[in-house]
Motif scaffolding. Structure first.
Motif, mmCIF file in Angstrom:
data_model
loop_
_atom_site.group_PDB
_atom_site.id
_atom_site.type_symbol
_atom_site.label_atom_id
_atom_site.label_comp_id
_atom_site.label_asym_id
_atom_site.label_seq_id
_atom_site.Cartn_x
_atom_site.Cartn_y
_atom_site.Cartn_z
ATOM 1 N N THR A 1 0.872 -1.390 0.064
ATOM 2 C CA THR A 1 0.444 -0.030 -0.427
ATOM 3 C C THR A 1 1.014 1.038 0.431
ATOM 4 O O THR A 1 0.622 2.063 0.074
ATOM 5 C CB THR A 1 -0.864 -0.711 0.751
ATOM 6 N N GLU A 2 2.167 1.010 0.853
ATOM 7 C CA GLU A 2 3.230 2.005 0.461
ATOM 8 C C GLU A 2 3.384 2.885 -1.353
ATOM 9 O O GLU A 2 3.922 4.318 -0.817
ATOM 10 C CB GLU A 2 3.838 2.001 1.312
ATOM 11 N N THR A 3 3.173 2.196 -1.900
ATOM 12 C CA THR A 3 3.801 2.077 -3.054
ATOM 13 C C THR A 3 2.949 2.212 -4.244
ATOM 14 O O THR A 3 1.952 1.597 -4.235
ATOM 15 C CB THR A 3 4.749 2.257 -3.065
ATOM 16 N N PRO A 4 2.542 2.983 -5.093
ATOM 17 C CA PRO A 4 1.679 3.064 -6.739
ATOM 18 C C PRO A 4 2.240 1.838 -7.766
ATOM 19 O O PRO A 4 1.848 1.197 -8.508
ATOM 20 C CB PRO A 4 1.833 4.045 -7.120
ATOM 21 N N GLN A 5 3.736 1.609 -7.190
ATOM 22 C CA GLN A 5 4.613 0.090 -7.995
ATOM 23 C C GLN A 5 3.127 -0.789 -8.389
ATOM 24 O O GLN A 5 3.111 -1.605 -7.436
ATOM 25 C CB GLN A 5 5.801 -0.534 -8.007
ATOM 26 N N GLY B 1 -5.368 1.771 8.120
ATOM 27 C CA GLY B 1 -5.700 0.928 6.738
ATOM 28 C C GLY B 1 -6.560 1.915 5.919
ATOM 29 O O GLY B 1 -5.584 2.384 4.983
ATOM 30 N N GLU B 2 -7.574 3.033 6.700
ATOM 31 C CA GLU B 2 -8.061 4.529 6.046
ATOM 32 C C GLU B 2 -6.608 5.517 4.901
ATOM 33 O O GLU B 2 -6.840 5.109 4.141
ATOM 34 C CB GLU B 2 -9.097 4.957 6.615
ATOM 35 N N ILE B 3 -5.443 4.858 6.267
ATOM 36 C CA ILE B 3 -4.417 5.711 5.844
ATOM 37 C C ILE B 3 -4.012 5.498 5.009
ATOM 38 O O ILE B 3 -3.479 6.576 3.445
ATOM 39 C CB ILE B 3 -3.316 6.530 7.160
ATOM 40 N N LYS B 4 -3.327 4.130 4.855
ATOM 41 C CA LYS B 4 -2.746 3.492 3.590
ATOM 42 C C LYS B 4 -3.376 3.261 2.323
ATOM 43 O O LYS B 4 -3.375 4.203 1.278
ATOM 44 C CB LYS B 4 -2.421 2.278 4.235
ATOM 45 N N THR B 5 -4.949 3.765 2.164
ATOM 46 C CA THR B 5 -5.204 3.372 0.994
ATOM 47 C C THR B 5 -5.482 4.895 0.610
ATOM 48 O O THR B 5 -4.803 5.102 -0.706
ATOM 49 C CB THR B 5 -6.935 3.754 1.630
ATOM 50 N N ILE B 6 -5.592 6.272 1.897
ATOM 51 C CA ILE B 6 -5.269 7.687 0.708
ATOM 52 C C ILE B 6 -3.834 7.550 0.606
ATOM 53 O O ILE B 6 -4.230 8.216 -1.056
ATOM 54 C CB ILE B 6 -5.614 8.657 2.334
ATOM 55 N N ARG B 7 -2.825 7.102 1.390
ATOM 56 C CA ARG B 7 -1.377 7.272 0.642
ATOM 57 C C ARG B 7 -1.613 7.199 -0.623
ATOM 58 O O ARG B 7 -1.115 7.689 -1.836
ATOM 59 C CB ARG B 7 -0.453 6.925 1.355
ATOM 60 N N ILE B 8 -1.682 5.974 -0.846
ATOM 61 C CA ILE B 8 -1.761 5.304 -2.204
ATOM 62 C C ILE B 8 -2.825 5.582 -3.387
ATOM 63 O O ILE B 8 -1.867 5.637 -4.738
ATOM 64 C CB ILE B 8 -2.056 3.424 -2.267
ATOM 65 N N LEU B 9 -3.902 6.114 -2.691
ATOM 66 C CA LEU B 9 -4.398 6.837 -4.632
ATOM 67 C C LEU B 9 -4.365 8.133 -4.310
ATOM 68 O O LEU B 9 -4.196 7.914 -5.626
ATOM 69 C CB LEU B 9 -6.282 7.244 -3.488
ATOM 70 N N GLN B 10 -3.335 9.205 -3.483
ATOM 71 C CA GLN B 10 -3.146 9.915 -4.029
ATOM 72 C C GLN B 10 -1.559 9.576 -5.003
ATOM 73 O O GLN B 10 -1.905 10.500 -5.990
ATOM 74 C CB GLN B 10 -2.325 11.366 -2.626
ATOM 75 N N ASN B 11 -1.028 8.796 -4.341
ATOM 76 C CA ASN B 11 0.167 7.905 -5.004
ATOM 77 C C ASN B 11 -0.699 8.286 -7.460
ATOM 78 O O ASN B 11 0.269 8.621 -7.906
ATOM 79 C CB ASN B 11 0.484 6.969 -5.006
#
Length: 317
Positions: free
Chosen positions: A142-146, A269-279
Motif C-alpha cells: 500500500t505504500e507505493t503505486p508500483q 488502513g484508511e491512511i494507507k489507502t489515502i496515500r496510495i490513491l494520492q500516488n
C-alpha cells in the motif's frame, strides 16, 4: 481494493451482449491460459510480464486444464504451471484476496517447487529456475503505486543476484487504471492487464477490434466459448459462487473485527489507502502525522473523494 469502474462501464457490463466472463475468475483464467491449444496466449502473457532479453519461444503446460479436477474441488486454487524451452518452471495464479501470510505462502510454494525437482542421487546442477507469478486483485504493497514487483535472491551490499534460482512476481491489479484510449501506445503488459480486468465488459466484436494480435484473439475466443451455455459456463458460475462466498466470509470477519474495537486498525488502513490513491492520482501525498490527527469518519470521506477522482479518470464509451 476494488477496480475503479465508471457508471458507463457498469451499464456496459450489464448488457446482455457483453461477454460477461471475468478472466480473473481462476476457472476462466486456467481455461484460457492452461489449455495446451492456447499456449500462444500463455507465451504472450509470460513474455509481457518477464520482459526477458531472450523471449520465451515455447512452453509445455505441466498441469493442463482438467474439468474433472475442478468438479472434485471447486474451492481449490487453479494455477497454471508450465516450463519453457530452457527448462525454467513457471507457476501463475490468481489471488482473490490479500490475506495474512500471502507473501510467505508464495515463497513457500516457490521453494517447494524448486526443491521438488531434485530426485535421489541427482546433482544440484540439474535444478532449473522457478518463477512464481501472482496476479492480485487487491493491493498488497500500500505504500507505493508500483504495480509490478519482482523479488529475487540478492546480496544487499554488492547487488549480486543469485540468478537461475527463484524469483517471485506480484502484480497488483487494483492499482491499474489505464484508459481504453491509451491502449494503442500501451506496453504488452499493460494491454494484457487491461484485457484481464475489462474483457468481460465488451461485446465480442469490440473486444476483437481492440485486441487484434493473434494471442489476444485466441484468448478472447476462449472467453467467448465459456460464455455460451456449456459445461464450462456451469463450472464458471459455480466458481463465481464459491468466490462470492469466500469474499462474504472475509467481510463478515472484518465486521466482527470492527465490533471488537479495532478502530485504530481501521484508521491505519484508511491512511494507507489515502496515500496510495494520492500516488495513483499523482497528487501530493499527505504526511502520515497529519492524517493521524483526523477522525475515522474524516479519513473515510477523503478516501471516498479520492476514489471518485480515480473513477472519473476513466473514459466513458
Amino acid at each position: 481494493a476494488r477496480f475503479p469502474e465508471p457508471s458507463s462501464r457498469r451499464a456496459k457490463s450489464s448488457s446482455p451482449m457483453a461477454i460477461g466472463i471475468r478472466p480473473l475468475n481462476d476457472y476462466a483464467f486456467k481455461k484460457v491460459f492452461g489449455s495446451p491449444a492456447n499456449k500462444l496466449a500463455l507465451l504472450s502473457l509470460l513474455n509481457a510480464i518477464l520482459k526477458s532479453e531472450v523471449p520465451i519461444v515455447d512452453v509445455v503446460i505441466l498441469n493442463p486444464f482438467n474439468l474433472q479436477d475442478f468438479e472434485q474441488d471447486k474451492l481449490s486454487v487453479l494455477d497454471v504451471k508450465a516450463t519453457d524451452q530452457n527448462g525454467v518452471i513457471y507457476d501463475i495464479e490468481i489471488q482473490i484476496a490479500v490475506r495474512p501470510g500471502l507473501v510467505q505462502r508464495l515463497v513457500f510454494y516457490g521453494c517447494e517447487e524448486y526443491a521438488g525437482q531434485l530426485r535421489a542421487g541427482d546433482p544440484y546442477t540439474v535444478l532449473k529456475p522457478v518463477v512464481v507469478i501472482a496476479l492480485l486483485k487487491e493491493t498488497l504493497w500500500t505504500e507505493t503505486p508500483q504495480l509490478h514487483h519482482r523479488f529475487v535472491l540478492t546480496d544487499r551490499e554488492s547487488g549480486r543476484e543469485l540468478t537461475d534460482t527463484l524469483s517471485i512476481h506480484t502484480l497488483e491489479l487494483g492499482k491499474y487504471n489505464l484508459r481504453e484510449t491509451e491502449l494503442g501506445s500501451a506496453t504488452p503488459l499493460q494491454r494484457w492487464l487491461y484485457w484481464l480486468i475489462h474483457a468481460e465488459e465488451y461485446e465480442p466484436e469490440r473486444l476483437m477490434e481492440l485486441f487484434p494480435e493473434a494471442a489476444f484473439q485466441l484468448a478472447s475466443t476462449q472467453l467467448i466459448k465459456i460464455s455460451e451455455e456449456t459445461e464450462d459456463k456451469k463450472m464458471y458460475d459455480a466458481r463465481e459462487k464459491a468466490i462470492r462466498d469466500q469474499e462474504w466470509a472475509v467481510i463478515v470477519a472484518r465486521d466482527e473485527g470492527k465490533t471488537a474495537g479495532t478502530i485504530e486498525g481501521e484508521i491505519k488502513g484508511e491512511i494507507k489507502t489515502i496515500r496510495i490513491l494520492q500516488n495513483l492520482l499523482e497528487l501530493p501525498v499527505t504526511n502520515i502525522t497529519d492524517l493521524s490527527d483526523r477522525t475515522l469518519e474524516e479519513l473515510q470521506a477523503i478516501t471516498t473523494d479520492l476514489q471518485k477522482k480515480l473513477q472519473n479518470r476513466k473514459p466513458s464509451n
